[in-house]
Design a protein around this motif. Structure first.
Motif, PDB file in Angstrom:
ATOM      1  N   GLY A 218       0.799  -1.215   0.000  1.00  0.00           N
ATOM      2  CA  GLY A 218       0.000   0.000   0.000  1.00  0.00           C
ATOM      3  C   GLY A 218       0.833   1.266   0.000  1.00  0.00           C
ATOM      4  N   LEU A 219       0.459   2.190   0.889  1.00  0.00           N
ATOM      5  CA  LEU A 219       1.094   3.508   0.924  1.00  0.00           C
ATOM      6  C   LEU A 219       2.564   3.470   1.314  1.00  0.00           C
ATOM      7  N   SER A 220       3.022   2.347   1.819  1.00  0.00           N
ATOM      8  CA  SER A 220       4.442   2.232   2.180  1.00  0.00           C
ATOM      9  C   SER A 220       5.345   2.457   0.973  1.00  0.00           C
ATOM     10  N   VAL A 221       4.770   2.372  -0.225  1.00  0.00           N
ATOM     11  CA  VAL A 221       5.556   2.572  -1.440  1.00  0.00           C
ATOM     12  C   VAL A 221       6.188   3.961  -1.476  1.00  0.00           C
ATOM     13  N   ILE A 222       5.554   4.947  -0.826  1.00  0.00           N
ATOM     14  CA  ILE A 222       6.101   6.310  -0.875  1.00  0.00           C
ATOM     15  C   ILE A 222       7.457   6.403  -0.186  1.00  0.00           C
ATOM     16  N   LEU A 223       7.730   5.455   0.704  1.00  0.00           N
ATOM     17  CA  LEU A 223       9.031   5.441   1.366  1.00  0.00           C
ATOM     18  C   LEU A 223      10.098   4.738   0.532  1.00  0.00           C
ATOM     19  N   CYS A 224       9.665   4.073  -0.539  1.00  0.00           N
ATOM     20  CA  CYS A 224      10.588   3.258  -1.336  1.00  0.00           C
ATOM     21  C   CYS A 224      11.019   3.929  -2.634  1.00  0.00           C
ATOM     22  N   ILE A 225      10.321   4.989  -3.044  1.00  0.00           N
ATOM     23  CA  ILE A 225      10.556   5.583  -4.362  1.00  0.00           C
ATOM     24  C   ILE A 225      12.016   5.975  -4.561  1.00  0.00           C
ATOM     25  N   PRO A 227      14.824   5.506  -2.212  1.00  0.00           N
ATOM     26  CA  PRO A 227      15.809   4.472  -1.885  1.00  0.00           C
ATOM     27  C   PRO A 227      15.945   3.410  -2.978  1.00  0.00           C
ATOM     28  N   LEU A 228      14.805   3.007  -3.564  1.00  0.00           N
ATOM     29  CA  LEU A 228      14.847   2.007  -4.633  1.00  0.00           C
ATOM     30  C   LEU A 228      15.514   2.581  -5.888  1.00  0.00           C
ATOM     31  N   TYR A 229      15.259   3.854  -6.146  1.00  0.00           N
ATOM     32  CA  TYR A 229      15.888   4.531  -7.290  1.00  0.00           C
ATOM     33  C   TYR A 229      17.411   4.539  -7.125  1.00  0.00           C
ATOM     34  N   ILE A 230      17.873   4.866  -5.923  1.00  0.00           N
ATOM     35  CA  ILE A 230      19.315   4.881  -5.656  1.00  0.00           C
ATOM     36  C   ILE A 230      19.904   3.485  -5.839  1.00  0.00           C
TER      37      ILE A 230
END
Length: 245
Positions: A218-225, A227-230
């Motif tokens: 769910g909304l936890s994706v906003i914390l991954c945008i 860090p995952l990009y890096i």
């Protein structure tokens, strides 16, 4: 007349950044984050409009950098400062003078953000390598990280508290991301060029991973945008180094 249209959009980026600063001054983190996002929209369209109208200029380039310092350097620093202050006071109002010496120092670590953002933008203007991709983290991506933290603190506070509810974690994020701004790490643009797999495979996989995280968490994706990009940029850089060998 048309040559001023992109510059007007850039000016609206500055206004959005200043609105974010004002909202932060009044303690409205959500609206501050929203105005940073609005600034990103103007930042995207000013360059696109300049290309469509064939009115790209050195003035527009310099103006864009100055606007980005405000919207993606100063404004995110205020978000980071207030998030750290909120952690130290446990969500309650408080005076910085009441903090320990270490606490007083830590809440001002976000001053690194505008410092390194300005340095990164000046470097970007002079670096001829950064045409289709980036060397170091783009300032909008850095700003998006802090915007994501604000929304996470408001809408998924339990997850935010576990991952970022520690002053040392937030301070480390400021330092690491600020250094990434001026690093030599190659970072791909998120703009998809054409639809071929070979040219866009890293982007497709990145967006697919974000979609899967959104579906399952769910909304936890906003914390991954970011860090995952890096992470994907680091992996992509390693793959290119290996291929070069």
């Amino acid at each position: 007349m048309k040559k001023h249209i992109p510059n007007f959009l850039t000016g609206m980026n500055v206004v959005s950044g200043m609105m974010a600063v004002f909202m932060g001054m009044y303690g409205n983190l959500e609206m501050a984050a929203i105005f940073i996002l609005i600034g990103m929209v103007f930042d995207f369209f000013d360059g696109m409009v300049a290309r469509l109208l064939h009115v790209k200029s050195e003035l527009g380039k310099e103006l864009d950098s100055l606007a980005d310092v405000v919207s993606f350097g100063v404004a995110p620093a205020i978000l980071a400062h207030l998030l750290m202050k909120d952690v130290l006071f446990g969500g309650h109002a408080g005076c910085i003078r009441d903090l320990s010496l270490v606490g007083q120092i830590l809440v001002f670590v976000p001053l690194l953000i505008p410092f390194f953002s300005a340095f990164r933008l000046a470097k970007f203007n002079l670096d001829k390598r950064q045409t289709m991709s980036f060397i170091g983290m783009p300032v909008p991506a850095h700003a998006l990280f802090w915007v994501g933290l604000v929304f996470a603190s408001l809408y998924i506070p339990e997850v935010y508290a576990v991952l970022f509810g520690n002053i040392w974690v937030l301070a480390a994020c400021v330092i690491i991301l600020s250094l990434l701004l001026v690093s030599e790490l190659p970072m791909f643009s998120l703009k998809i060029t054409g639809f071929s797999w070979k040219a866009n495979y890293i982007r497709y996989i990145y967006f697919l991973c974000l979609l899967l995280i959104a579906v399952f968490f769910g909304l936890s994706v906003i914390l991954c945008i970011i860090p995952l990009y890096i992470l994907f940029c680091a992996v992509d850089a390693l793959l290119h180094v290996s291929a070069g060998k």
